[in-house]
Design an enzyme around this catalytic site. Structure first.
Site, PDB file in Angstrom:
ATOM      1  N   HIS A 136       0.840  -1.199   0.000  1.00 28.26           N
ATOM      2  CA  HIS A 136       0.000   0.000   0.000  1.00 28.26           C
ATOM      3  C   HIS A 136       0.877   1.252   0.000  1.00 28.26           C
ATOM      4  CE1 HIS A 136      -3.151  -2.829   1.155  1.00 28.26           C
ATOM      5  NE2 HIS A 136      -4.017  -1.916   0.757  1.00 28.26           N
ATOM      6  N   LYS A 140      -0.381   4.849   4.573  1.00 30.52           N
ATOM      7  CA  LYS A 140      -1.307   3.934   5.253  1.00 30.52           C
ATOM      8  C   LYS A 140      -0.870   3.738   6.703  1.00 30.52           C
ATOM      9  CE  LYS A 140      -3.604  -0.549   4.959  1.00 30.52           C
ATOM     10  NZ  LYS A 140      -4.911   0.017   5.324  1.00 30.52           N
TER      11      LYS A 140
HETATM   12  P1  NAD Z   1      -7.324   9.095   5.304  1.00 30.91           P
HETATM   13  O1  NAD Z   1      -6.331   9.220   6.421  1.00 30.91           O
HETATM   14  O2  NAD Z   1      -7.036   9.712   3.968  1.00 30.91           O
HETATM   15  O3  NAD Z   1      -8.754   9.671   5.771  1.00 30.91           O
HETATM   16  C1  NAD Z   1      -9.322   9.450   7.022  1.00 30.91           C
HETATM   17  C2  NAD Z   1     -10.214  10.634   7.332  1.00 30.91           C
HETATM   18  O4  NAD Z   1     -10.933  10.326   8.539  1.00 30.91           O
HETATM   19  C3  NAD Z   1      -9.431  11.932   7.574  1.00 30.91           C
HETATM   20  O5  NAD Z   1     -10.006  13.004   6.856  1.00 30.91           O
HETATM   21  C4  NAD Z   1      -9.552  12.133   9.088  1.00 30.91           C
HETATM   22  O6  NAD Z   1      -9.550  13.512   9.466  1.00 30.91           O
HETATM   23  C5  NAD Z   1     -10.917  11.483   9.350  1.00 30.91           C
HETATM   24  N1  NAD Z   1     -11.111  11.133  10.755  1.00 30.91           N
HETATM   25  C6  NAD Z   1     -10.222  10.534  11.593  1.00 30.91           C
HETATM   26  N2  NAD Z   1     -10.753  10.407  12.823  1.00 30.91           N
HETATM   27  C7  NAD Z   1     -11.999  10.944  12.754  1.00 30.91           C
HETATM   28  C8  NAD Z   1     -13.029  11.126  13.702  1.00 30.91           C
HETATM   29  N3  NAD Z   1     -12.898  10.741  14.969  1.00 30.91           N
HETATM   30  N4  NAD Z   1     -14.200  11.687  13.275  1.00 30.91           N
HETATM   31  C9  NAD Z   1     -14.376  12.081  11.987  1.00 30.91           C
HETATM   32  N5  NAD Z   1     -13.404  11.937  11.046  1.00 30.91           N
HETATM   33  C10 NAD Z   1     -12.231  11.397  11.440  1.00 30.91           C
HETATM   34  O7  NAD Z   1      -7.567   7.529   5.165  1.00 30.91           O
HETATM   35  P2  NAD Z   1      -8.228   6.745   3.940  1.00 30.91           P
HETATM   36  O8  NAD Z   1      -7.179   6.316   2.975  1.00 30.91           O
HETATM   37  O9  NAD Z   1      -9.417   7.490   3.428  1.00 30.91           O
HETATM   38  O10 NAD Z   1      -8.703   5.415   4.693  1.00 30.91           O
HETATM   39  C11 NAD Z   1      -9.591   5.463   5.784  1.00 30.91           C
HETATM   40  C12 NAD Z   1      -9.811   4.061   6.317  1.00 30.91           C
HETATM   41  O11 NAD Z   1     -10.440   3.259   5.312  1.00 30.91           O
HETATM   42  C13 NAD Z   1      -8.506   3.313   6.681  1.00 30.91           C
HETATM   43  O12 NAD Z   1      -8.745   2.524   7.838  1.00 30.91           O
HETATM   44  C14 NAD Z   1      -8.250   2.447   5.471  1.00 30.91           C
HETATM   45  O13 NAD Z   1      -7.490   1.307   5.779  1.00 30.91           O
HETATM   46  C15 NAD Z   1      -9.673   2.078   5.104  1.00 30.91           C
HETATM   47  N6  NAD Z   1      -9.880   1.645   3.719  1.00 30.91           N
HETATM   48  C16 NAD Z   1     -10.757   0.638   3.527  1.00 30.91           C
HETATM   49  C17 NAD Z   1     -11.079   0.225   2.256  1.00 30.91           C
HETATM   50  C18 NAD Z   1     -12.127  -0.838   2.076  1.00 30.91           C
HETATM   51  O14 NAD Z   1     -12.442  -1.216   0.923  1.00 30.91           O
HETATM   52  N7  NAD Z   1     -12.717  -1.357   3.165  1.00 30.91           N
HETATM   53  C19 NAD Z   1     -10.465   0.829   1.144  1.00 30.91           C
HETATM   54  C20 NAD Z   1      -9.559   1.876   1.363  1.00 30.91           C
HETATM   55  C21 NAD Z   1      -9.283   2.283   2.658  1.00 30.91           C
END
Ligand code: NAD
Length: 249
Positions: A136, A140
């Site tokens: 990744h 991440k």
């Molecule tokens: P990122 O860091 O770009 O975004 C996360 C967002 O969540 C940020 O804007 C942050 O400010 C916000 N956030 C954090 N804590 C918060 C809170 N308490 N309240 C409200 N908002 C809050 O991360 P990303 O790449 O978008 O990934 C997010 C999650 O999704 C990760 O855990 C990643 O592993 C997961 N993910 C899952 C899949 C899937 O298919 N299931 C795919 C991609 C990413």
């Protein structure tokens, strides 16, 4: 507002996934985007106007959000990964009261990879060494990825053991010969890689590799939006993306 539209709130709206979810949801005639909320917002300001909460934020938030969804009677789609066992348990408890789709990966291709991995593990059996390699992007936060962990759970299940007992994370130093009943797990990080996963099955004389590579986050986002329309009509329960796609059974 049209009565048959699914009204959604996206939690983590300023993140990489949040941005993709908002962009795709805004173009989907079956969905109404009530709000995108991030760290500085309060989901309670909007929650009564939605049918489904979609969370891609941080694992420390998911359990708290699940309790809020139970209190307000809202369905939940959780895409976040990296949860502790306790956080997973809280989500499972919430799913006794509300419908929850909880999936480490929302892409159709990866869910097919889950299915093929199960078949391969059951067919090949103990003579094949199993290793999962994921890669990744450099930003991440958790490792191994939730998808790699789920692939490990599928392999452990086929071997009749538990993920925690069978998984070996990386190798270093004088490790000796590879034990048979072990699932190797390796996390690579770098650049802007959206998500690569390979399951290796190796024995004397041959090896099989099942690989999925994601090149855009839109594949996860469109799967999560599809799950949000689906989950709204379900009974309380803990569902996977395989349930949404009808890949189970
Ligand atoms: P990122 O860091 O770009 O975004 C996360 C967002 O969540 C940020 O804007 C942050 O400010 C916000 N956030 C954090 N804590 C918060 C809170 N308490 N309240 C409200 N908002 C809050 O991360 P990303 O790449 O978008 O990934 C997010 C999650 O999704 C990760 O855990 C990643 O592993 C997961 N993910 C899952 C899949 C899937 O298919 N299931 C795919 C991609 C990413």
């Amino acid at each position: 507002m049209s009565a048959d539209k699914t009204r959604i709130i996206i939690v983590g709206s300023k993140g990489r996934m949040g941005e993709a979810l908002i962009r795709l949801a805004s173009k989907d005639p079956k969905l109404e985007l009530v709000a995108g909320v991030d760290k500085e917002d309060n989901v309670l300001d909007y929650i009564d106007r939605c049918d489904v909460l979609i969370e891609f934020a941080h694992h420390s938030l998911s359990a708290e959000l699940a309790k809020t969804a139970v209190e307000r009677g809202k369905a939940l789609v959780i895409g976040t990964t990296g949860h502790t066992d306790e956080e997973r348990q809280t989500i499972a408890t919430a799913a006794q009261t509300i419908p929850v789709v909880f999936a480490p990966n929302f892409s159709v291709g990866v869910n097919l990879l889950f299915y093929l991995t199960k078949i391969a593990a059951e067919t090949l059996g103990d003579e094949y060494d199993e290793e999962v390699v994921e890669m990744h992007h450099r930003l991440k936060l958790d490792a191994p990825s939730g998808t790699a962990r789920h692939l490990g759970e599928i392999l452990a299940d086929a071997a009749g053991g538990s993920y925690d007992a069978l998984t070996l994370h990386g190798r270093h130093g004088d490790v000796g010969a590879r034990p048979k009943r072990v699932i190797g797990m390796h996390a690579l990080r770098g650049g802007d890689v959206v998500g690569d996963h390979t399951v290796h099955f190796s024995t004397v004389g041959e090896r099989i590799e099942l690989t999925h590579r994601a090149s855009s986050r839109d594949t996860f986002a469109s799967g999560a939006l599809r799950a949000s329309s689906w989950v709204r009509a379900q009974q309380p329960g803990l569902y996977s993306m395989q349930d949404v796609l009808g890949l189970k059974g």
